[in-house]
Write a protein that holds these residues in place. Structure first.
Motif, PDB file in Angstrom:
ATOM      1  N   SER A 125       0.827  -1.216   0.000  1.00  0.00           N
ATOM      2  CA  SER A 125       0.000   0.000   0.000  1.00  0.00           C
ATOM      3  C   SER A 125       0.858   1.261   0.000  1.00  0.00           C
ATOM      4  O   SER A 125       0.350   2.354  -0.269  1.00  0.00           O
ATOM      5  CB  SER A 125      -0.943  -0.003   1.210  1.00  0.00           C
ATOM      6  OG  SER A 125      -0.237   0.246   2.421  1.00  0.00           O
ATOM      7  N   LEU A 126       2.156   1.126   0.291  1.00  0.00           N
ATOM      8  CA  LEU A 126       3.066   2.272   0.269  1.00  0.00           C
ATOM      9  C   LEU A 126       3.686   2.496  -1.108  1.00  0.00           C
ATOM     10  O   LEU A 126       4.327   3.523  -1.333  1.00  0.00           O
ATOM     11  CB  LEU A 126       4.189   2.089   1.291  1.00  0.00           C
ATOM     12  CG  LEU A 126       3.791   1.982   2.765  1.00  0.00           C
ATOM     13  CD1 LEU A 126       5.051   1.885   3.625  1.00  0.00           C
ATOM     14  CD2 LEU A 126       2.933   3.155   3.199  1.00  0.00           C
ATOM     15  N   VAL A 127       3.517   1.552  -2.008  1.00  0.00           N
ATOM     16  CA  VAL A 127       4.158   1.654  -3.326  1.00  0.00           C
ATOM     17  C   VAL A 127       3.566   2.827  -4.106  1.00  0.00           C
ATOM     18  O   VAL A 127       2.353   2.928  -4.298  1.00  0.00           O
ATOM     19  CB  VAL A 127       3.992   0.346  -4.120  1.00  0.00           C
ATOM     20  CG1 VAL A 127       4.391   0.547  -5.581  1.00  0.00           C
ATOM     21  CG2 VAL A 127       4.837  -0.753  -3.498  1.00  0.00           C
ATOM     22  N   TYR A 128       4.448   3.710  -4.524  1.00  0.00           N
ATOM     23  CA  TYR A 128       4.064   4.875  -5.320  1.00  0.00           C
ATOM     24  C   TYR A 128       4.684   4.753  -6.708  1.00  0.00           C
ATOM     25  O   TYR A 128       5.908   4.657  -6.850  1.00  0.00           O
ATOM     26  CB  TYR A 128       4.547   6.159  -4.646  1.00  0.00           C
ATOM     27  CG  TYR A 128       4.502   7.372  -5.548  1.00  0.00           C
ATOM     28  CD1 TYR A 128       3.285   7.926  -5.927  1.00  0.00           C
ATOM     29  CD2 TYR A 128       5.678   7.948  -6.025  1.00  0.00           C
ATOM     30  CE1 TYR A 128       3.236   9.031  -6.760  1.00  0.00           C
ATOM     31  CE2 TYR A 128       5.644   9.056  -6.857  1.00  0.00           C
ATOM     32  CZ  TYR A 128       4.417   9.602  -7.221  1.00  0.00           C
ATOM     33  OH  TYR A 128       4.373  10.684  -8.048  1.00  0.00           O
ATOM     34  N   CYS A 129       3.851   4.747  -7.724  1.00  0.00           N
ATOM     35  CA  CYS A 129       4.310   4.668  -9.110  1.00  0.00           C
ATOM     36  C   CYS A 129       4.231   6.070  -9.703  1.00  0.00           C
ATOM     37  O   CYS A 129       3.135   6.623  -9.849  1.00  0.00           O
ATOM     38  CB  CYS A 129       3.457   3.691  -9.912  1.00  0.00           C
ATOM     39  SG  CYS A 129       3.295   2.054  -9.158  1.00  0.00           S
TER      40      CYS A 129
END
Length: 204
Positions: A125-129
């Protein structure tokens, strides 16, 4: 010794904001900080309510460069790997995930003592693309070779390494799952491998 005030509950978000992320900085004593604060020890996700450990660059317990083997004595079966022999990997704890969790709980980071390893879905849920393109099934970066690295909101998670972070999850074969913030994807690896760790708290 005065105990820190309990962390305020996250704001109730009742309408779509058009944003995928909303965070609040938390001090080492557990106080909510202004968004402009220059020093903070934890980060609260205002959507999930989870509180995340912030990393440092000071050579201490939370240093960004520390790595750990995956170890949980409560998991049955083979494959857990206690890292007595790899003390050069980290500072302030046994260099395995179990030892690190215990050390952070003893410290009462941000006034809390129930820190744990995140599950795969939580850490993902922390992954930022940076291109805004996510896989619909698991939130991975669709064009992972083109996105800005590390694949996380660097304004709040400043000291994040461009590499793999353990989760508390295992796959069907008993290997430990990690999230790679170099590509915004997840994989699995032998538990003896050294990876970074970012602990989470339920925030309740």
């Amino acid at each position: 010794i005065l105990k820190p005030e309990p962390i305020k509950p996250p704001p109730v978000i009742t309408q779509p904001t058009g944003e995928k992320f909303s965070y609040t900085k938390i001090s080492a004593d557990g106080e909510e900080l202004a968004d402009s604060a220059q020093n903070w020890a934890c980060v609260r996700d205002n959507y999930t309510g989870l509180i995340w450990e912030a990393k440092t660059d000071d050579g201490g317990l939370h240093d960004k460069d520390s790595k750990y083997s995956w170890y949980n004595p409560n998991v049955e079966g083979k494959g857990t790997f206690r890292s007595y022999e790899y003390q050069k990997w980290c500072k302030g704890s046994n260099c395995d995930t179990y030892g690190f969790v215990n050390a952070v709980n003893d410290e009462r980071l941000c006034g809390l003592n129930d820190w744990r390893m995140p599950e795969k879905e939580e850490l993902m849920s922390l992954v930022y693309c940076s291109d805004g393109k996510y896989d619909d099934d698991d939130g991975e970066c669709s064009s992972y070779q083109k996105v800005q690295r590390p694949t996380i909101t660097s304004k709040y998670f400043v000291f994040t390494r461009d590499g793999s972070y353990w989760t508390g999850s295992m796959n069907f074969y008993g290997k430990a799952v990690y999230v790679g913030f170099d590509e915004g994807t997840f994989y699995s690896s032998d538990k003896s491998s050294g990876s970074y760790v970012r602990l989470v708290h339920d925030g309740k």
